[in-house]
Scaffold this active site. Structure first.
Site, PDB file in Angstrom:
ATOM      1  CB  THR A  41      -0.939   0.000   1.212  1.00  0.00           C
ATOM      2  OG1 THR A  41      -1.767  -1.154   1.166  1.00  0.00           O
ATOM      3  CG2 THR A  41      -1.818   1.241   1.221  1.00  0.00           C
ATOM      4  CG  HIS A  44      -0.491   0.403  -4.451  1.00  0.00           C
ATOM      5  ND1 HIS A  44      -0.313   0.039  -5.761  1.00  0.00           N
ATOM      6  CD2 HIS A  44      -0.818  -0.740  -3.793  1.00  0.00           C
ATOM      7  CE1 HIS A  44      -0.526  -1.258  -5.905  1.00  0.00           C
ATOM      8  NE2 HIS A  44      -0.825  -1.753  -4.719  1.00  0.00           N
ATOM      9  CD  GLU A  65       3.361  -3.581   6.834  1.00  0.00           C
ATOM     10  OE1 GLU A  65       4.548  -3.984   6.892  1.00  0.00           O
ATOM     11  OE2 GLU A  65       2.597  -3.887   5.896  1.00  0.00           O
ATOM     12  CB  CYS A  94     -16.546   3.550  13.588  1.00  0.00           C
ATOM     13  SG  CYS A  94     -17.814   2.277  13.309  1.00  0.00           S
ATOM     14  CB  CYS A 100     -17.675  -2.147  15.031  1.00  0.00           C
ATOM     15  SG  CYS A 100     -16.356  -1.459  14.000  1.00  0.00           S
ATOM     16  CB  CYS A 108     -15.114  -1.118  10.564  1.00  0.00           C
ATOM     17  SG  CYS A 108     -15.622   0.567  10.983  1.00  0.00           S
ATOM     18  CG  ASP A 196       5.744 -14.694  -7.545  1.00  0.00           C
ATOM     19  OD1 ASP A 196       4.875 -14.206  -6.792  1.00  0.00           O
ATOM     20  OD2 ASP A 196       6.535 -13.989  -8.210  1.00  0.00           O
TER      21      ASP A 196
END
Length: 347
Positions: A41, A44, A65, A94, A100, A108, A196
């Site tokens: 992420t 990206h 992380e 939330c 949740c 969520c 892969d």
């Protein structure tokens, strides 16, 4: 304090001086960050692809992380104290939506992701809500403790059903796929196939427990699976690549009555033969996002603290904090597993 900031729309990020956090807000703890890991992420966001351009609103401090130590506890915090060694859940939920309230916080409706929707952990000090903080077992070293968020994705995907003695195919050996191989081996899977496009990553998969390696395209994974399983197919498929051909192949590889966990994110719609490959085979499909809060964290902490899982080979590069661009270049090249940055070098 130093922070890695996505300051403008477009490719790249910068190491900047930002105001130092000195207090923990109500319900939060202030963490001195020790180790952080670069996630797909983050790449990206750094690369500024179409997804990032439609989601992220710069400026934002990147990253989600981490591991570190609590240096201050805000008013209202009751379960944590100064000196606790912690990591954190990247999904800030939330606590009051239907999901949740019914034990499905991982989906969520109001989730915010650190480093994407709100400022993240690529900095020296990070204030985190108490509910998002996980106290680490001290036997887990900081460079491994910061990997639990993506490891949790793999634990969640693998543990959607029984694994002991089961045959497994892991499609896609990026970091989360590699973690998937390690989790399957740790939890007693029988034969483990891994595929892969990268020979480099397949060699990492072998180090963490894959029995049979298949480089795609070229190697005939389907023929090998049928030959090894007496024509049945595998019990479990973990689809971690998001590549449309791999998603289609996942349905063919699973035996009748088998299960498929889908975690890879395809970049375009995927056409499936619903009747032949899913309905008539009686497959169970699981869409997997994040970690089950907080069951997954408890499971992986036990695996790590008791040396039941080996993830060290997946951490291929450990860099100074200022060298984050080198880490992003490694991500782009595909010649890495997980890349960890040492935040203590930021001073």
């Amino acid at each position: 304090m130093k922070a890695i900031v996505k300051s403008l729309a477009g490719e790249g990020a910068t190491l900047q001086d930002v105001p130092t956090l000195t207090t923990a807000p109500f319900g939060h703890v202030l963490i001195k960050v020790q180790s952080v890991a670069i996630c797909g992420t983050d790449f990206h966001v750094y690369s500024w692809d179409a997804w990032a351009a439609g989601r992220v609103k710069p400026p934002v401090i990147m990253g989600h992380e981490f591991s570190g130590t609590i240096v201050e506890v805000g008013e209202g915090v009751t379960s944590l104290k100064v000196g606790d060694f912690v990591s954190g859940e990247s999904h800030k939920v939330c606590g009051h939506c239907l999901q949740c309230r019914t034990g499905q916080g991982h989906v969520c409706r109001n989730t915010q992701i650190f480093g994407v929707d709100t400022d993240g952990c690529f900095r020296e000090f990070f204030a985190v809500p108490e509910a998002s903080v996980i106290k680490n077992d001290p036997r887990i070293p900081p460079h491994i403790a910061c990997l639990q968020d993506p490891l949790g994705n793999a634990v969640h995907a693998a543990m959607q059903g029984e694994l002991a003695g089961r045959s497994v195919a892991v499609l896609g050996c990026g970091p989360i796929g590699l973690f998937g191989v390690a989790v399957c081996r740790a939890l007693g899977a029988g034969v483990v196939f891994a595929s892969d496009t990268s020979r480099y990553r397949l060699e990492l998969a072998q180090k963490v427990g894959a029995d049979h390696l298949f480089q795609i395209p070229g190697d005939d994974l389907e023929a090998a699976v049928l030959d090894t399983t007496d024509g049945q197919g595998v019990d479990v498929v973990l689809e971690m690549s998001g590549a449309p051909p791999a998603i289609q192949q996942a349905m063919r590889l699973a035996r009748p009555g088998g299960r498929v966990s889908l975690m890879g994110i395809p970049s375009r719609p995927v056409e499936l033969r619903i009747s032949e490959d899913i309905i008539f085979k009686g497959l169970t499909l699981h869409g997997v996002v994040g970690r089950r809060l907080y069951e997954t964290w408890t499971t992986m902490q036990s695996l790590l603290a008791n040396n039941r899982i080996n993830v060290e080979p997946i951490l291929t590069h450990h860099l100074p904090f200022a060298d984050f661009e080198q880490g992003m270049d490694l991500m782009r090249s595909g010649q890495c597993g997980k890349v960890v940055l040492d935040v203590s070098t930021a001073d």
